[in-house]
Design a protein around this motif. Structure first.
Motif, mmCIF file in Angstrom:
data_model
loop_
_atom_site.group_PDB
_atom_site.id
_atom_site.type_symbol
_atom_site.label_atom_id
_atom_site.label_comp_id
_atom_site.label_asym_id
_atom_site.label_seq_id
_atom_site.Cartn_x
_atom_site.Cartn_y
_atom_site.Cartn_z
ATOM 1 N N MET A 1 0.719 -1.177 0.135
ATOM 2 C CA MET A 1 0.181 0.133 0.004
ATOM 3 C C MET A 1 0.886 1.422 -0.085
ATOM 4 N N SER A 2 0.608 2.353 -0.638
ATOM 5 C CA SER A 2 1.108 3.472 -0.719
ATOM 6 C C SER A 2 1.202 4.014 0.658
ATOM 7 N N SER A 3 2.262 4.789 1.136
ATOM 8 C CA SER A 3 2.333 5.308 2.251
ATOM 9 C C SER A 3 1.379 6.630 2.579
ATOM 10 N N GLU A 4 0.872 6.886 1.685
ATOM 11 C CA GLU A 4 -0.178 8.053 1.600
ATOM 12 C C GLU A 4 -1.466 7.563 2.020
ATOM 13 N N LEU A 5 -1.881 6.334 1.435
ATOM 14 C CA LEU A 5 -2.945 5.743 1.686
ATOM 15 C C LEU A 5 -2.961 5.228 2.943
ATOM 16 N N ASP A 6 -1.762 4.545 3.296
ATOM 17 C CA ASP A 6 -1.687 3.967 4.648
ATOM 18 C C ASP A 6 -1.979 5.123 5.807
ATOM 19 N N ALA A 7 -1.326 6.147 5.513
ATOM 20 C CA ALA A 7 -1.565 7.217 6.384
ATOM 21 C C ALA A 7 -3.063 7.804 6.566
ATOM 22 N N LEU A 8 -3.513 7.638 5.332
ATOM 23 C CA LEU A 8 -4.997 8.112 5.306
ATOM 24 C C LEU A 8 -5.839 7.445 6.018
ATOM 25 N N LEU A 9 -5.718 6.095 6.054
ATOM 26 C CA LEU A 9 -6.760 5.212 6.576
ATOM 27 C C LEU A 9 -6.678 5.118 8.106
ATOM 28 N N ARG A 10 -5.218 5.326 8.421
ATOM 29 C CA ARG A 10 -5.153 5.183 9.721
ATOM 30 C C ARG A 10 -5.697 6.554 10.493
ATOM 31 N N GLU A 11 -5.536 7.700 9.789
ATOM 32 C CA GLU A 11 -5.703 9.041 10.507
ATOM 33 C C GLU A 11 -7.168 9.335 10.172
ATOM 34 N N ASN A 12 -7.953 8.542 9.252
ATOM 35 C CA ASN A 12 -9.420 8.776 9.185
ATOM 36 C C ASN A 12 -9.538 10.416 8.806
ATOM 37 N N ARG A 13 -8.616 10.772 7.931
ATOM 38 C CA ARG A 13 -8.569 12.270 7.774
ATOM 39 C C ARG A 13 -9.958 12.917 6.979
ATOM 40 N N LEU A 14 -10.278 13.982 7.272
ATOM 41 C CA LEU A 14 -11.217 14.546 6.565
ATOM 42 C C LEU A 14 -10.781 15.271 5.743
ATOM 43 N N PHE A 15 -11.456 15.654 4.387
ATOM 44 C CA PHE A 15 -10.943 16.554 3.573
ATOM 45 C C PHE A 15 -11.870 17.477 3.351
ATOM 46 N N PRO A 16 -11.656 18.542 3.851
ATOM 47 C CA PRO A 16 -12.607 19.901 3.794
ATOM 48 C C PRO A 16 -12.673 20.446 2.574
ATOM 49 N N PRO A 17 -13.741 21.077 1.950
ATOM 50 C CA PRO A 17 -13.607 21.835 0.758
ATOM 51 C C PRO A 17 -13.045 23.374 1.022
ATOM 52 N N SER A 18 -12.389 23.821 -0.058
ATOM 53 C CA SER A 18 -11.726 25.208 0.330
ATOM 54 C C SER A 18 -12.763 26.233 0.702
ATOM 55 N N GLU A 19 -12.278 27.488 1.263
ATOM 56 C CA GLU A 19 -13.467 28.402 1.445
ATOM 57 C C GLU A 19 -13.808 29.148 0.285
ATOM 58 N N ASP A 20 -12.945 29.164 -0.688
ATOM 59 C CA ASP A 20 -13.270 29.810 -2.042
ATOM 60 C C ASP A 20 -14.503 29.147 -2.732
ATOM 61 N N LEU A 21 -14.595 27.668 -2.766
ATOM 62 C CA LEU A 21 -15.274 26.806 -3.274
ATOM 63 C C LEU A 21 -16.450 27.148 -2.517
ATOM 64 N N ILE A 22 -16.539 26.862 -1.266
ATOM 65 C CA ILE A 22 -17.767 27.204 -0.206
ATOM 66 C C ILE A 22 -18.573 28.103 -0.865
ATOM 67 N N LYS A 23 -17.617 29.548 -0.697
ATOM 68 C CA LYS A 23 -18.219 30.796 -0.751
ATOM 69 C C LYS A 23 -18.948 30.869 -2.007
ATOM 70 N N ALA A 24 -18.552 30.118 -3.113
ATOM 71 C CA ALA A 24 -19.049 30.492 -4.594
ATOM 72 C C ALA A 24 -20.294 29.534 -4.785
ATOM 73 N N SER A 25 -20.231 28.604 -3.803
ATOM 74 C CA SER A 25 -21.275 27.452 -4.332
ATOM 75 C C SER A 25 -22.616 27.799 -4.347
ATOM 76 N N ASN A 26 -23.315 27.101 -5.171
ATOM 77 C CA ASN A 26 -24.787 27.404 -5.241
ATOM 78 C C ASN A 26 -25.648 27.309 -3.949
ATOM 79 N N ILE A 27 -25.145 26.067 -3.173
ATOM 80 C CA ILE A 27 -25.949 25.810 -1.876
ATOM 81 C C ILE A 27 -25.518 27.079 -0.987
ATOM 82 N N GLN A 28 -24.256 27.321 -0.800
ATOM 83 C CA GLN A 28 -24.187 28.343 0.228
ATOM 84 C C GLN A 28 -24.812 29.738 -0.153
ATOM 85 N N LYS A 29 -25.110 30.041 -1.422
ATOM 86 C CA LYS A 29 -25.876 31.123 -1.762
ATOM 87 C C LYS A 29 -27.242 31.054 -1.449
ATOM 88 N N TRP A 30 -27.987 29.882 -1.799
ATOM 89 C CA TRP A 30 -29.272 29.554 -1.466
ATOM 90 C C TRP A 30 -29.450 29.512 0.167
#
Ligand code: WTA
Length: 650
Positions: A1-30
């Protein structure tokens, strides 16, 4: 397994969207419009008052006459927007040609051999009207069924929209199916007219569809006429009085055609899907609620903006194409890419090249496709500038974290959130899905769409918070299917009888401590090994996370002591060879990933796994093989030779 994936599975890391993406999103505006501050508040408010949510969105579409009720729910029968008069094609086309979108491109179509056609909303409007008038001239009217057996050419959406405009009910049959499948479905739906093509291209070869259809036409007694698109230019026999060329029958028609005024609940289409028995189920969708549900999810999940280029790389023969290539994008007034051919033809960078050529912003595909491209390697996407991409999507089966990471890194340049959308032919729209404002966990479809109440229950129908269980939906949603075509009994029996009042999805899922959903696969793909419930998809995911494995299929073999034993077949990535040592490593690998109980009793190396033409591994066939039973009907397989291959597994 790649070390990146390995680390990911162990950490149970969350991937948050960027602030810019959130701000410009249709759902945010709605949300801002309604004074809603964050995702949790949105979910609370929508759960609390689903009718408020859907009423607000339905108002963004055009109704000939307003509805009197948002929802009437008499389980298992829902009516949405009842009393409303509506036409989905009117909302997809007529509504836009009255605005600046008249000359906006609706479809950028690319043929397999590279030719490009761009159709504006007005072009499409005229073509649809002429076809609608042609159908009327053949005696097709409201409620009549029309079978559409076409490949990924522009006449396919035109034909669907034309049917809907005059109130006829279309039934699209995937062009990769054999003509027998077309015959069976056309008979079930009792179609009056069918639409097909002389031939089409697949990997540079012409598939003579009309010739194949000719062999079954006499077996469809309800059929009066066949309309044939000229596309590949291959020779065909036309039967006079019955068969018409598409161009001949449309070109003299008026360019205007008044839309049939439909009730919100009137049927729009029948789409056949596989069930647990051999007989396909005719899933029925309707005009009003289906339009509102698909429109809303495309707008909020994939965040489509007017200037975006959207590419849903599915086939229109499946629900994904119906909802997210044809109806929802057109209702939104979006520009879509549509591609005729094989994704790896002539080279494994075809998709990536097209993303670069058209500046695609949002791209939606299936895990099976992603894994195929992983096998070819990242050198192919690296040849292209994919920086136009903002969001990615996945649908159709659980995506294993390794494929998720590859997609995120090599296609999304680590910038694009992946919308892993869970839904079904029956649900019509995404039901459990991330939004561009939610944090992601690779392999999870995140949470139910606003207003949707999904749950995981045990055999007694009680909610469970640990381990896997039946995935059910507790409340209605606008684009839910209304019935199975002329089989109301099966509708109730298959979906609503196990837990009365709850929709049984047939999937197994688990909810984690953060309320995130993890789809584990179909119920019948779930094994019981020594009292442990093990998802074939989980074992497959573990196998595929090994660096040398490209694809894996896991099935159960009945065992007197354990209940079931885990049998697996794997294909290897280029450059790796089968060996007893590798088998041992793979067993150890699965043991480490999931636990000893999940370690396969048998591992066989094969060149290819049997797959449906939509790319899903056909476990039914593998299961039959493993049990030494007859493999049954394999006419819907894309690669029947792979079945033989199982016998010679190393
Ligand atoms: C599976 C396709 C995991 C699931 C839209 C479902 C998924 C079946 C996902 C429906 C996903 C679909 N993660 N599994 N994101 N999306 N499925 O009717 O088993 O062709 O029941 O509709 O695909 O397949 P269908």
């Amino acid at each position: 397994m790649s070390s990146e994936l390995d680390a990911l599975l162990r950490e149970n890391r969350l991937f948050p969207p960027s602030e810019d993406l959130i701000k410009a999103s249709n759902i945010q505006k709605w949300m801002e419009r309604y004074g809603i501050n964050d995702y949790d508040q949105l979910i609370m408010r929508a759960q609390d008052d689903p009718e408020w949510f859907w009423d607000e969105l339905a108002r963004e579409l055009e109704w000939f006459q307003p509805y009197t009720d948002v929802l009437k729910w008499d389980p298992p029968h829902a009516e949405w927007f009842s009393g409303g008069k509506f036409n989905i094609t009117y909302n997809a086309l007529d509504r836009h040609v009255k605005t600046w979108r008249k000359n906006k491109v609706a479809y950028i179509w690319e043929g397999e051999s590279g030719q490009v056609v761009k159709l504006t909303y007005h072009d499409l409007y005229v073509r649809v009207n002429q076809m609608a008038n042609a159908l009327r001239s053949l005696g097709v009217g409201k409620g009549d069924r029309v079978s559409i057996y076409l490949p990924m050419i522009l006449e396919l959406p035109v034909a669907m929209l034309a049917c809907a405009k005059i109130g006829a009910v279309h039934s699209v049959v995937f062009s990769g199916f054999w003509a027998k499948a077309f015959q069976e479905r056309a008979n079930d739906a009792q179609v009056k007219v069918a639409i097909t093509v002389d031939g089409f291209y697949r990997r540079g070869k012409v598939i003579p569809l009309k010739e194949n259809v000719d062999e079954v036409l006499d077996g469809i007694p309800s059929l009066k006429h066949l309309i044939v698109v000229q596309h590949a230019g291959c020779p065909v026999q036309m039967k006079s009085g019955r068969d018409f060329w598409w161009d001949d029958i449309t070109q003299e028609q008026e360019k205007e055609c008044a839309a049939e005024v439909m009730d919100s609940e009137d049927p729009l289409f029948i789409l056949y899907t596989s069930g647990t028995t051999g007989k396909p189920k005719g899933v029925v969708h309707i005009h009003g609620g289906y339009a509102v549900g698909t429109y809303t999810t495309l707008k909020f999940v994939f965040d489509i903006k007017d200037e975006d280029i959207w590419w849903c790389a599915a086939d229109i023969g499946w629900i994904t194409g119906h909802s997210y290539i044809v109806y929802a994008p057109l209702i939104m007034g979006a520009t879509s890419v549509m591609y005729e051919g094989a994704p790896n033809y002539p080279q494994p960078d075809r998709l990536w090249k097209m993303i670069e050529d058209y500046g695609v912003n949002v791209f939606y595909t299936a895990p099976t496709t992603i894994r195929m491209f992983m096998k070819y390697g990242e050198k192919w996407p690296q040849k292209h500038d994919l920086t136009s991409l903002r969001l990615l999507g996945s649908v159709g089966e659980p995506i294993n974290p390794e494929a998720w990471i590859w997609y995120h890194k090599h296609i999304g340049n680590r910038q694009c959130p992946i919308m892993d959308t869970w839904w079904q032919t029956e649900t019509g729209m995404h039901l459990i899905t991330p939004l561009p404002i939610t944090s992601l966990k690779p392999g999870s479809t995140v949470k139910p769409f606003p207003t949707v109440k999904a749950d995981v229950v045990d055999d007694a129908g009680e909610s469970i918070t640990e381990g896997g269980g039946h995935l059910v939906i507790k409340t209605p949603w606008p684009s839910m299917f209304r019935t199975l075509y002329h089989d109301q009994e099966r509708y109730v029996e298959a979906y609503w009888s196990r837990f009365p009042g709850l929709y049984l999805s047939g999937d197994v899922a688990r909810v984690d401590q953060d309320g995130y959903f993890w789809i584990q696969g179909r119920e019948d793909d779930v094994l019981n090994v020594a009292g442990h419930r093990i998802s074939t998809a989980e074992v497959e995911s573990a196998l595929v996370s090994h660096v040398k494995v490209a694809e894996a299929a896991v099935v159960g073999k009945p065992d007197q002591i354990k209940g079931e034993e885990i049998f697996s077949y794997v294909t290897l990535k280029e450059g790796y060879n089968p060996s007893p040592k590798l088998k041992h490593h793979l067993r150890e690998h699965v043991r480490k990933e999931i636990g000893p109980v999940a370690s396969p009793a048998y591992i066989g190396f094969v060149e290819d796994l049997p797959k449906t033409r939509s790319g899903k591994i056909m476990r039914r066939v593998i299961k039959a093989k493993v049990k030494g039973e007859d493999v049954g009907d394999i006419t819907t397989l894309a690669n029947p030779e792979a079945v033989e291959g199982l016998d010679h597994a190393l």
